[in-house]
Design an enzyme around this catalytic site. Structure first.
Site, mmCIF file in Angstrom:
data_model
loop_
_atom_site.group_PDB
_atom_site.id
_atom_site.type_symbol
_atom_site.label_atom_id
_atom_site.label_comp_id
_atom_site.label_asym_id
_atom_site.label_seq_id
_atom_site.Cartn_x
_atom_site.Cartn_y
_atom_site.Cartn_z
ATOM 1 N N SER A 82 79.223 -0.952 -49.317
ATOM 2 C CA SER A 82 78.283 -2.274 -49.282
ATOM 3 C C SER A 82 76.933 -1.706 -48.621
ATOM 4 O O SER A 82 75.589 -2.629 -48.537
ATOM 5 C CB SER A 82 78.286 -4.008 -48.999
ATOM 6 O OG SER A 82 79.191 -4.121 -50.138
ATOM 7 N N GLU A 89 94.770 36.173 -3.777
ATOM 8 C CA GLU A 89 94.529 37.188 -4.167
ATOM 9 C C GLU A 89 95.117 37.817 -3.925
ATOM 10 O O GLU A 89 95.960 39.336 -4.332
ATOM 11 C CB GLU A 89 93.910 37.365 -5.253
ATOM 12 C CG GLU A 89 92.889 35.858 -5.737
ATOM 13 C CD GLU A 89 93.541 35.800 -7.402
ATOM 14 O OE1 GLU A 89 94.147 36.546 -7.719
ATOM 15 O OE2 GLU A 89 94.330 34.652 -6.838
#
Length: 722
Positions: free
Chosen positions: A435, A146
Site C-alpha cells: 500500500s 618481528e
C-alpha cells in the site's frame, strides 16, 4: 845444612812438555757437519680396521668422508652462486624513495557534509615515513616482535630458520609450513614481490598478484633469501626498515604504518605511544584477524604480547611496560564508530569505477551524509530490535533518510552494522511495495482535478482473467464500507477504492506518475498495480516520496557532492547540489496530497509515527502474507523510509507497515528532530465542495452539481484513452 858454594838452579817440578815445545795455540773451530739429506716421510699407512667393530664402521667412515668432501665443495659453489645473484639483485635495486608507495590501486577517502572523514576504501597510504620520523616506540615494537636480531644478521638468519623448523615440526606441520623464520629483510623482499612489478595484463587483479608473492615453496624461499641478501648489500638497515614501515599491510585497507595510525587512532605514526605502537606491530602476522576494528579485545591481547617482548629486550622499563599494559590502546572515535558502511558502499557503487574501486589515484569524495542523522537511524534500529522483536529473529530492516531535494543523509541497509561490502537492503533488495504505492494513484487523480473529498464506492468487485478464475480483491479487514472519500480511503489504506480510482484515472497515467517520481522497476499491467504488487527498493520509494514533499517534482537520490584527486583543487564531477528534476504533478496536487497523508499519521494506519508538535505525512504498506512491511513519511525537512522483512521472503508474524516499521520511523525521527524547531509541511487544505458524488467501480458517478459532472467527464476521457 850443607853447601858447596856453587849456585844451583832452583828446583822445579818436572815439566810436562818438552823443553822445545812451542806456546800452546788455540784450536781451530770445528766445522759443523753438513746435515744429512732429509728423507721423505713415508706415507702413513691407513690403520687397518681391527676387530669386528672396525670392519662394521669402515663403510660409515668412508661415507662420512665422501659426504664431507662433497658438502664443502657444494657449499662453496652454492655460496658463490648466492653471492653472484645477490650482487646482481643489489645492482638492480632502485632508490629507496621509489619503493615506499607500492600500491597498484589508489584509495578513496569519504567525508560527510561537514568535511569530517567517516569512511575509507581501497588501499590507503597516509604518506611517506622513515625510521627517523616515526615514533621510537613503533620502531622498537616492530624489531622486538618481528626480528630482534635485525641489526646483526646479513638478511637471513639460519638460527631463526632452524627455530622455525623446530616449531613447525613440533606442531605437526611440515618444516616449511606455518612459522617461516623470515627476517624483516626477507619480509620486505616479499612485500616487494622480489622486484617483480604488478602488471595488469598478466594478473587478473592485485589480489592474485599478491597471492603469488606470498607463495611458500622451497624455490620461492630460496629466491627470497638471495633477494634479501641483495637488499642488505644495496641498502642500509634503516633504509630496509623504512621500506617495510611504508609497505606493510595493516588491515582495513591501510598500507603502511602512517595510514594505519590515521585509520585506527586518528593520529600520526610519529605520535604513537607504546601501547598503540604495540597494537599496530601486533597486526603484522595476521592483519585481518587482529584488526582492532574487527575485534578490539583480540587486538589488545596481541598488543600485550608485543609489550612483554619490548620489555624483555630492553626497549621499555618495567614501569613503562606496566603502565602500557594497564592502559591498552583503544580506537579513535571515528574508527570506533565505523559508521555508515552501507552509505559508503552505495557511493562507491554509484560512482564510476575508474574513480572509485578501480582508481589508481588517491580520491577525495565529499558526500551528503549527516553523521548525527546516521547515528540516530542506527540507534533506532538497534533499540527496536532489542526491545520489541523476539530474540533470535532473523527479520531484517532498512532505513533511508533524505532531504526534499534527494540528498541522502543516512542509510542503514540491515542489522549487520559496520560490515563493509554487505548486502544493502536499502538499495539492492527489490521488494513488493504494497500500500505504500497508493499515494501515486491519488497523486494522479488530484493532478487531474479530482477533489480529496470525492467519494468512491467501497464495494465487492471482480475482474475477469483469461484462462483463470475471476480476480476479486478485498480489503485488509475483509470488510466493505460503501461510499468513502479519497481522504478516508487513503487514511485507512482501503484496497477497493484504490483499485477503482486507478482503473478510472487510467493505469497508464498512474504508471507514468510513479515512473516520473523515480520508480524504475517494471510496473504491473493489470488492476493489481494499485495494490503495490510491483517491486521497488527503499531508496527509490523514499526518493519518490521526496518528490511529493518538494511540490511535485522528480527527485534523483544522490550522495556525492564533490570528487577530486587528493591535493587537487578542481572537482572531477559536475554537481549542481540538488537532485530535483522535472515537474511530475502540479504543486497544488502535491500540497493536497501532503495534507491527505497527514491524516494517515494523525488518524489512520500510521499513528505510531506521530511526534508531538510536528506535522508529519506518511503512508504505511503491507504486502500479501505480510512478506514486506513499509512506512515512509516526511516532515518539512526530511523524508524517511523504513522497510522490514525476511531475506528469504518468509512472511512476517504480526507485523504490518503501521506497526514495527512505523515504530522504527518514529524512533529515528525523534532522535533526528531533537532540539530542532518544528518545520511546517508545505500543504494545502482544499475547500470541501457543496455537493458530493460517489465514484463507482464501473466508472460511473452519482453526482449532484457541476463539479462532479466535470470530474465524470475527465475520468471518462481518461478511461477511453486507456
Amino acid at each position: 845444612m850443607s853447601g858447596n858454594g856453587k849456585k844451583r838452579s832452583p828446583l822445579v817440578a818436572e815439566r810436562r812438555y818438552p823443553a822445545n815445545a812451542t806456546a800452546k795455540k788455540k784450536p781451530a773451530p770445528k766445522k759443523k757437519p753438513k746435515p744429512a739429506p732429509r728423507r721423505k716421510a713415508a706415507p702413513k699407512k691407513r690403520a687397518k680396521p681391527t676387530g669386528l667393530l672396525g670392519w662394521i664402521f669402515l663403510p660409515i667412515r668412508w661415507t662420512i668422508r665422501i659426504m664431507w668432501a662433497f658438502a664443502w665443495r657444494v657449499s662453496l659453489v652454492t655460496g658463490l652462486i648466492i653471492a653472484g645473484f645477490s650482487l646482481y639483485f643489489a645492482s638492480q635495486m632502485p632508490p629507496v624513495d621509489e619503493l615506499l608507495d607500492g600500491r597498484a590501486r589508489g584509495s578513496v577517502t569519504m567525508t560527510d557534509l561537514r568535511g569530517d572523514i567517516f569512511a575509507w576504501r581501497g588501499d590507503q597510504f597516509g604518506g611517506k615515513i622513515t625510521t627517523e620520523t616515526v615514533s621510537p616506540h613503533l620502531r622498537n615494537a616492530v624489531i622486538a616482535s618481528e626480528d630482534k636480531r635485525f641489526y646483526r644478521h646479513f638478511g637471513i638468519s639460519p638460527r631463526g630458520i632452524a627455530s622455525a623448523v623446530r616449531i613447525n615440526l613440533r606442531a605437526g606441520r611440515g618444516p616449511l609450513s606455518g612459522n617461516g623464520g623470515s627476517t624483516l629483510t626477507q619480509q620486505t623482499a616479499k612485500l616487494l614481490c622480489l622486484g617483480v612489478p604488478f602488471d595488469p595484463s598478466q594478473w587478473e587483479d592485485e589480489a592474485a598478484y599478491e597471492n603469488d608473492c606470498r607463495q611458500g615453496s622451497l624455490w620461492r624461499k630460496a629466491r627470497e633469501a638471495v633477494y634479501a641478501v641483495g637488499m642488505e648489500i644495496a641498502y642500509t638497515k634503516d633504509e630496509i626498515l623504512t621500506i617495510y614501515l611504508n609497505r606493510a599491510y595493516l588491515g582495513a585497507g591501510a598500507r603502511g604504518f602512517e595510514a594505519a595510525a590515521q585509520r585506527y587512532f586518528s593520529s600520526s605514526a610519529a605520535e604513537l605511544n607504546p601501547q598503540q605502537a604495540a597494537m599496530m606491530s601486533g597486526l603484522l602476522p595476521a592483519p585481518s584477524r587482529y584488526a582492532p576494528t574487527r575485534n578490539l579485545q583480540r587486538a589488545q591481547d596481541r598488543a600485550a604480547t608485543v609489550l612483554r617482548l619490548m620489555e624483555e629486550q630492553g626497549y621499555l622499563t618495567a614501569a613503562e611496560a606496566a603502565e602500557a599494559q594497564a592502559n591498552p590502546a583503544t580506537l579513535s572515535a571515528t574508527a570506533r564508530a565505523n559508521t555508515a558502511t552501507f552509505f559508503a558502499d552505495w557511493v562507491m557503487r554509484s560512482t564510476p569505477a575508474f574513480l572509485t574501486s578501480e582508481t589508481t589515484e588517491d580520491v577525495m569524495i565529499r558526500t551528503t551524509l549527516d553523521k548525527d542523522i546516521q547515528a540516530a537511524a542506527e540507534e533506532a534500529m538497534l533499540s527496536v530490535f532489542e526491545n520489541q522483536v523476539r530474540e533470535g529473529s532473523e527479520a531484517q530492516a532498512a532505513i533511508v533518510v533524505m532531504s526534499a531535494d534527494g540528498a541522502v543523509r543516512a542509510m542503514v541497509g540491515g542489522r549487520n552494522l559496520g560490515e563493509t561490502g554487505a548486502f544493502n537492503r536499502a538499495t539492492q533488495a527489490q521488494r513488493q511495495t504494497g500500500s505504500s504505492f497508493k499515494p501515486f494513484i491519488y497523486a494522479t487523480a488530484l493532478d487531474l482535478g479530482m477533489s480529496p473529498y470525492a467519494m468512491i464506492d467501497d464495494a465487492p468487485i471482480c475482474w475477469s482473467r483469461r484462462g483463470s478464475a475471476d480476480w476479486c480483491p478485498s480489503n485488509y479487514d475483509r470488510e466493505f464500507v460503501g461510499p468513502v472519500s479519497l481522504i478516508d480511503a487513503l487514511k485507512a489504506s482501503r484496497n477497493i477504492p484504490a483499485i477503482v480510482l486507478s482503473e478510472d484515472v487510467g493505469r497508464e497515467l498512474v504508471r507514468n506518475v510513479a515512473t516520473g517520481f523515480g520508480i524504475d522497476s517494471d510496473l504491473a499491467a493489470g488492476p493489481a498495480l494499485a495494490l503495490g504488487v510491483s517491486e521497488s527498493n527503499l531508496l527509490e520509494m523514499t526518493g519518490a516520496y521526496a518528490g511529493i514533499l518538494n511540490g511535485g517534482s522528480a527527485v534523483v537520490p544522490y550522495g556525492l557532492t564533490d570528487l577530486r584527486f587528493q591535493g587537487d583543487t578542481e572537482s572531477l564531477v559536475d554537481t549542481t547540489g540538488t537532485g530535483i528534476g522535472e515537474r511530475i504533478i502540479q504543486e497544488r496536487a502535491a500540497r493536497e496530497l501532503t495534507w491527505m497523508m497527514t491524516k494517515v499519521v494523525e488518524e489512520g494506519t500510521g499513528r505510531r509515527a506521530r511526534i508531538d508538535g510536528w506535522q508529519i505525512a506518511g503512508k504505511s504498506g503491507t504486502t500479501n502474507s505480510s512478506r514486506d512491511a513499509w512506512f515512509i513519511g516526511f516532515t518539512g525537512d526530511y523524508v524517511t523510509g523504513v522497510w522490514m522483512g525476511y531475506d528469504d521472503n518468509s512472511p512476517l508474524t504480526g507485523v504490518t507497515g503501521g506497526g514495527l516499521p512505523a515504530t522504527i520511523w518514529h524512533e529515528t525521527m525523534v532522535r533526528v528532530l531533537e532540539g530542532k524547531t518544528p518545520t511546517p509541511l508545505p500543504m494545502s487544505i482544499p475547500e470541501q465542495p457543496a455537493t458530493a458524488g460517489v465514484l463507482q467501480s464501473d466508472g460511473g458517478v452519482i453526482a449532484d452539481g457541476e463539479i462532479l459532472n466535470l470530474l465524470s467527464t475527465i475520468l471518462s476521457d481518461a478511461a477511453a484513452q486507456n
